[in-house]
Structure formats: C-alpha cells, structure tokens
Write a protein that holds these residues in place. Structure first.
Motif, PDB file in Angstrom:
ATOM      1  N   CYS A   3       0.865  -1.184   0.000  1.00 42.55           N
ATOM      2  CA  CYS A   3       0.000   0.000   0.000  1.00 42.55           C
ATOM      3  C   CYS A   3       0.898   1.229   0.000  1.00 42.55           C
ATOM      4  O   CYS A   3       2.070   1.138  -0.409  1.00 42.55           O
ATOM      5  CB  CYS A   3      -0.984  -0.018   1.167  1.00 42.55           C
ATOM      6  SG  CYS A   3      -0.228   0.031   2.810  1.00 42.55           S
ATOM      7  N   LEU A   4       0.406   2.346   0.437  1.00 42.54           N
ATOM      8  CA  LEU A   4       1.217   3.566   0.420  1.00 42.54           C
ATOM      9  C   LEU A   4       2.140   3.644   1.642  1.00 42.54           C
ATOM     10  O   LEU A   4       3.359   3.761   1.517  1.00 42.54           O
ATOM     11  CB  LEU A   4       0.293   4.800   0.356  1.00 42.54           C
ATOM     12  CG  LEU A   4       0.952   6.168   0.475  1.00 42.54           C
ATOM     13  CD1 LEU A   4       1.915   6.398  -0.688  1.00 42.54           C
ATOM     14  CD2 LEU A   4      -0.107   7.271   0.502  1.00 42.54           C
ATOM     15  N   GLY A   5       1.550   3.579   2.831  1.00 47.35           N
ATOM     16  CA  GLY A   5       2.331   3.814   4.050  1.00 47.35           C
ATOM     17  C   GLY A   5       2.813   2.572   4.771  1.00 47.35           C
ATOM     18  O   GLY A   5       3.649   2.649   5.655  1.00 47.35           O
ATOM     19  N   ASN A   6       2.232   1.412   4.426  1.00 43.39           N
ATOM     20  CA  ASN A   6       2.513   0.142   5.120  1.00 43.39           C
ATOM     21  C   ASN A   6       2.166   0.224   6.616  1.00 43.39           C
ATOM     22  O   ASN A   6       2.821  -0.400   7.446  1.00 43.39           O
ATOM     23  CB  ASN A   6       3.976  -0.307   4.930  1.00 43.39           C
ATOM     24  CG  ASN A   6       4.269  -1.746   5.338  1.00 43.39           C
ATOM     25  OD1 ASN A   6       5.369  -2.057   5.771  1.00 43.39           O
ATOM     26  ND2 ASN A   6       3.308  -2.629   5.226  1.00 43.39           N
ATOM     27  N   ILE A   7       1.117   1.003   6.909  1.00 46.08           N
ATOM     28  CA  ILE A   7       0.651   1.012   8.303  1.00 46.08           C
ATOM     29  C   ILE A   7      -0.847   0.716   8.435  1.00 46.08           C
ATOM     30  O   ILE A   7      -1.286   0.288   9.504  1.00 46.08           O
ATOM     31  CB  ILE A   7       0.973   2.331   9.052  1.00 46.08           C
ATOM     32  CG1 ILE A   7       0.443   3.545   8.313  1.00 46.08           C
ATOM     33  CG2 ILE A   7       2.469   2.424   9.344  1.00 46.08           C
ATOM     34  CD1 ILE A   7       0.426   4.807   9.164  1.00 46.08           C
ATOM     35  N   CYS A   8      -1.637   0.965   7.395  1.00 47.57           N
ATOM     36  CA  CYS A   8      -3.080   0.705   7.517  1.00 47.57           C
ATOM     37  C   CYS A   8      -3.526  -0.563   6.801  1.00 47.57           C
ATOM     38  O   CYS A   8      -4.007  -1.501   7.434  1.00 47.57           O
ATOM     39  CB  CYS A   8      -3.891   1.887   6.979  1.00 47.57           C
ATOM     40  SG  CYS A   8      -3.732   3.384   7.959  1.00 47.57           S
ATOM     41  N   ARG A   9      -3.383  -0.602   5.472  1.00 52.52           N
ATOM     42  CA  ARG A   9      -3.961  -1.713   4.703  1.00 52.52           C
ATOM     43  C   ARG A   9      -3.034  -2.926   4.558  1.00 52.52           C
ATOM     44  O   ARG A   9      -3.434  -4.054   4.853  1.00 52.52           O
ATOM     45  CB  ARG A   9      -4.372  -1.226   3.299  1.00 52.52           C
ATOM     46  CG  ARG A   9      -5.528  -0.250   3.327  1.00 52.52           C
ATOM     47  CD  ARG A   9      -5.680   0.461   1.992  1.00 52.52           C
ATOM     48  NE  ARG A   9      -4.580   1.386   1.766  1.00 52.52           N
ATOM     49  CZ  ARG A   9      -4.384   2.084   0.651  1.00 52.52           C
ATOM     50  NH1 ARG A   9      -5.225   1.927  -0.351  1.00 52.52           N
ATOM     51  NH2 ARG A   9      -3.376   2.917   0.548  1.00 52.52           N
ATOM     52  N   TYR A  38       7.419   7.145   4.586  1.00 48.60           N
ATOM     53  CA  TYR A  38       7.061   7.950   5.783  1.00 48.60           C
ATOM     54  C   TYR A  38       7.019   7.160   7.075  1.00 48.60           C
ATOM     55  O   TYR A  38       7.220   7.707   8.146  1.00 48.60           O
ATOM     56  CB  TYR A  38       5.669   8.604   5.668  1.00 48.60           C
ATOM     57  CG  TYR A  38       5.173   9.017   4.327  1.00 48.60           C
ATOM     58  CD1 TYR A  38       5.931   9.836   3.496  1.00 48.60           C
ATOM     59  CD2 TYR A  38       3.890   8.636   3.903  1.00 48.60           C
ATOM     60  CE1 TYR A  38       5.427  10.237   2.264  1.00 48.60           C
ATOM     61  CE2 TYR A  38       3.389   9.038   2.676  1.00 48.60           C
ATOM     62  CZ  TYR A  38       4.166   9.825   1.859  1.00 48.60           C
ATOM     63  OH  TYR A  38       3.665  10.210   0.658  1.00 48.60           O
ATOM     64  N   HIS A  39       6.660   5.886   7.001  1.00 46.47           N
ATOM     65  CA  HIS A  39       6.397   5.137   8.241  1.00 46.47           C
ATOM     66  C   HIS A  39       7.325   3.943   8.436  1.00 46.47           C
ATOM     67  O   HIS A  39       6.974   2.980   9.128  1.00 46.47           O
ATOM     68  CB  HIS A  39       4.931   4.694   8.272  1.00 46.47           C
ATOM     69  CG  HIS A  39       3.974   5.839   8.215  1.00 46.47           C
ATOM     70  ND1 HIS A  39       3.750   6.672   9.282  1.00 46.47           N
ATOM     71  CD2 HIS A  39       3.230   6.328   7.199  1.00 46.47           C
ATOM     72  CE1 HIS A  39       2.886   7.619   8.934  1.00 46.47           C
ATOM     73  NE2 HIS A  39       2.553   7.428   7.671  1.00 46.47           N
ATOM     74  N   ASP A 119      -8.296   3.427   1.022  1.00 49.02           N
ATOM     75  CA  ASP A 119      -7.395   3.895   2.082  1.00 49.02           C
ATOM     76  C   ASP A 119      -8.224   4.400   3.272  1.00 49.02           C
ATOM     77  O   ASP A 119      -8.991   5.346   3.131  1.00 49.02           O
ATOM     78  CB  ASP A 119      -6.539   5.035   1.509  1.00 49.02           C
ATOM     79  CG  ASP A 119      -5.490   5.514   2.482  1.00 49.02           C
ATOM     80  OD1 ASP A 119      -5.524   5.105   3.656  1.00 49.02           O
ATOM     81  OD2 ASP A 119      -4.634   6.312   2.054  1.00 49.02           O
ATOM     82  N   PRO A 120      -8.087   3.776   4.458  1.00 48.60           N
ATOM     83  CA  PRO A 120      -8.912   4.162   5.606  1.00 48.60           C
ATOM     84  C   PRO A 120      -8.259   5.235   6.488  1.00 48.60           C
ATOM     85  O   PRO A 120      -8.800   5.594   7.531  1.00 48.60           O
ATOM     86  CB  PRO A 120      -9.005   2.853   6.390  1.00 48.60           C
ATOM     87  CG  PRO A 120      -7.636   2.243   6.176  1.00 48.60           C
ATOM     88  CD  PRO A 120      -7.190   2.644   4.784  1.00 48.60           C
ATOM     89  N   TYR A 121      -7.077   5.726   6.084  1.00 49.77           N
ATOM     90  CA  TYR A 121      -6.260   6.595   6.952  1.00 49.77           C
ATOM     91  C   TYR A 121      -7.048   7.764   7.531  1.00 49.77           C
ATOM     92  O   TYR A 121      -6.942   8.076   8.715  1.00 49.77           O
ATOM     93  CB  TYR A 121      -5.049   7.103   6.164  1.00 49.77           C
ATOM     94  CG  TYR A 121      -3.980   7.779   6.990  1.00 49.77           C
ATOM     95  CD1 TYR A 121      -3.323   7.108   8.018  1.00 49.77           C
ATOM     96  CD2 TYR A 121      -3.617   9.099   6.727  1.00 49.77           C
ATOM     97  CE1 TYR A 121      -2.334   7.727   8.761  1.00 49.77           C
ATOM     98  CE2 TYR A 121      -2.623   9.728   7.474  1.00 49.77           C
ATOM     99  CZ  TYR A 121      -1.985   9.040   8.486  1.00 49.77           C
ATOM    100  OH  TYR A 121      -1.000   9.655   9.220  1.00 49.77           O
TER     101      TYR A 121
HETATM  102  P1  4NP Z   1      -1.825   2.818   4.046  1.00 50.67           P
HETATM  103  O1  4NP Z   1      -2.529   4.149   4.606  1.00 50.67           O
HETATM  104  O2  4NP Z   1      -1.265   3.142   2.682  1.00 50.67           O
HETATM  105  O3  4NP Z   1      -2.964   1.859   3.965  1.00 50.67           O
HETATM  106  O4  4NP Z   1      -0.792   2.425   5.043  1.00 50.67           O
HETATM  107  C1  4NP Z   1      -1.840   5.361   4.709  1.00 50.67           C
HETATM  108  C2  4NP Z   1      -0.966   5.550   5.742  1.00 50.67           C
HETATM  109  C3  4NP Z   1      -0.307   6.756   5.888  1.00 50.67           C
HETATM  110  C4  4NP Z   1      -0.535   7.758   4.976  1.00 50.67           C
HETATM  111  C5  4NP Z   1      -1.414   7.567   3.930  1.00 50.67           C
HETATM  112  C6  4NP Z   1      -2.067   6.360   3.795  1.00 50.67           C
HETATM  113  N1  4NP Z   1       0.126   9.003   5.146  1.00 50.67           N
HETATM  114  O5  4NP Z   1      -0.151   9.913   4.348  1.00 50.67           O
HETATM  115  O6  4NP Z   1       0.948   9.141   6.060  1.00 50.67           O
END
Ligand code: 4NP
Length: 149
Positions: A3-9, A38-39, A119-121
C-alpha cells in the motif's frame, strides 16, 4: 502486500494472508511494504491493529518498510491495494517477468474490475472493518487457487 504507508492496509493483508495460509496448511513467505517511506520502522496504525485483533489476527509485531526493487526477485506475487500503489510498483519493475507478478489484490475476487482496497487513513472504524473484510475475501480466494495448483 503493498500500500502507500505500510501502516493501515498492507499490514492487515499480510497478517490475514499468513493467518489463512497457516489454517489451510500452506507454506507461504508473506510480507508487506509501502511505496512511500514515511512510516518505515513504525508499528501498524492502532486502528488496524485493533480491528485485526477483533477479527482474530495479531499484527502488532509488524513494522513498516518501503517496497524495494529486490522484492520482485523475492516474491512470486505482489498485490497492490489500489491503482496508485500499482502504478508506483510497476514503475520500479525492471522487466516483463517482474511486471507479471504485480496485480491489484481485489482482482482476485473481482477479475478485471480494478477495484481498490480504499485507504482508511482519514476514515472511521467502519472503514478499517471494510479493509479487513475485503482483504480477507481476497486472501481466502487466492489461497484456494494455490491449493488447486
Ligand atoms: P496505508 O494508509 O497506505 O494503507 O498504510 C496510509 C498511511 C499513511 C498515509 C497515507 C495512507 N500518510 O499519508 O501518512
């Protein structure tokens, strides 16, 4: 799982795929990564950890990392959560074999529909529940296919 951040999905997708593979007796190497950095090194988002736990999957020990070009050699399947992640991963592919490994996760259950795991962020608990439900369905289908082969 990407995913984008590797923290939610994608940490949820990683935990769910590992959980289902274990239950079905499949030996799989499962990992997840973000296209962004970022994470890196962080735990999954608290809301993802809580929702996964509620559904019987512990992802609290996972840590964020960024997708790397060597992942194309390490893994047979690379599942992207949405079209933006898909595009970013494909940009890093060095050859056709790498590109063939990449697909949208939900195309396993809705072929050619190109649907995202949203994305549920910035969302609510309900959005995290939806992520779990979608990735669970996809991982269940994917592992059924692996069992057949
Ligand atoms: P993810 O969600 O891609 O499912 O982990 C996000 C996590 C962080 C951010 C965006 C999406 N962010 O902008 O920091």
């Amino acid at each position: 799982m990407v995913c984008l951040g590797n923290i939610c999905r994608s940490p949820v997708a990683e935990g769910v795929l590992r959980h289902i593979a274990d239950k079905k007796g499949l030996k799989l190497l499962v990992d997840s990564a973000g296209t962004a950095n970022y994470h890196v090194g962080e735990s999954p988002d608290k809301r993802s950890v809580a929702n996964a736990k509620k559904n019987g999957v512990d992802i609290s020990m996972l840590r964020g990392r960024q997708f790397h070009v060597r992942d194309f050699d390490e893994f047979d399947h690379i599942f992207a959560m949405d079209e933006s992640n898909l595009k970013n991963v494909l940009t890093l592919a060095r050859n056709e074999e790498h590109k063939q490994k990449v697909e949208l996760l939900l195309n396993t259950i809705h072929p050619n529909k190109n649907l995202p795991v949203p994305d549920p962020y910035y969302g609510t608990e309900k959005d995290f529940e939806k992520v779990f439900e979608l990735v669970h369905k996809a991982c269940d289908e994917f592992t059924e296919r692996l069992k057949e082969n």
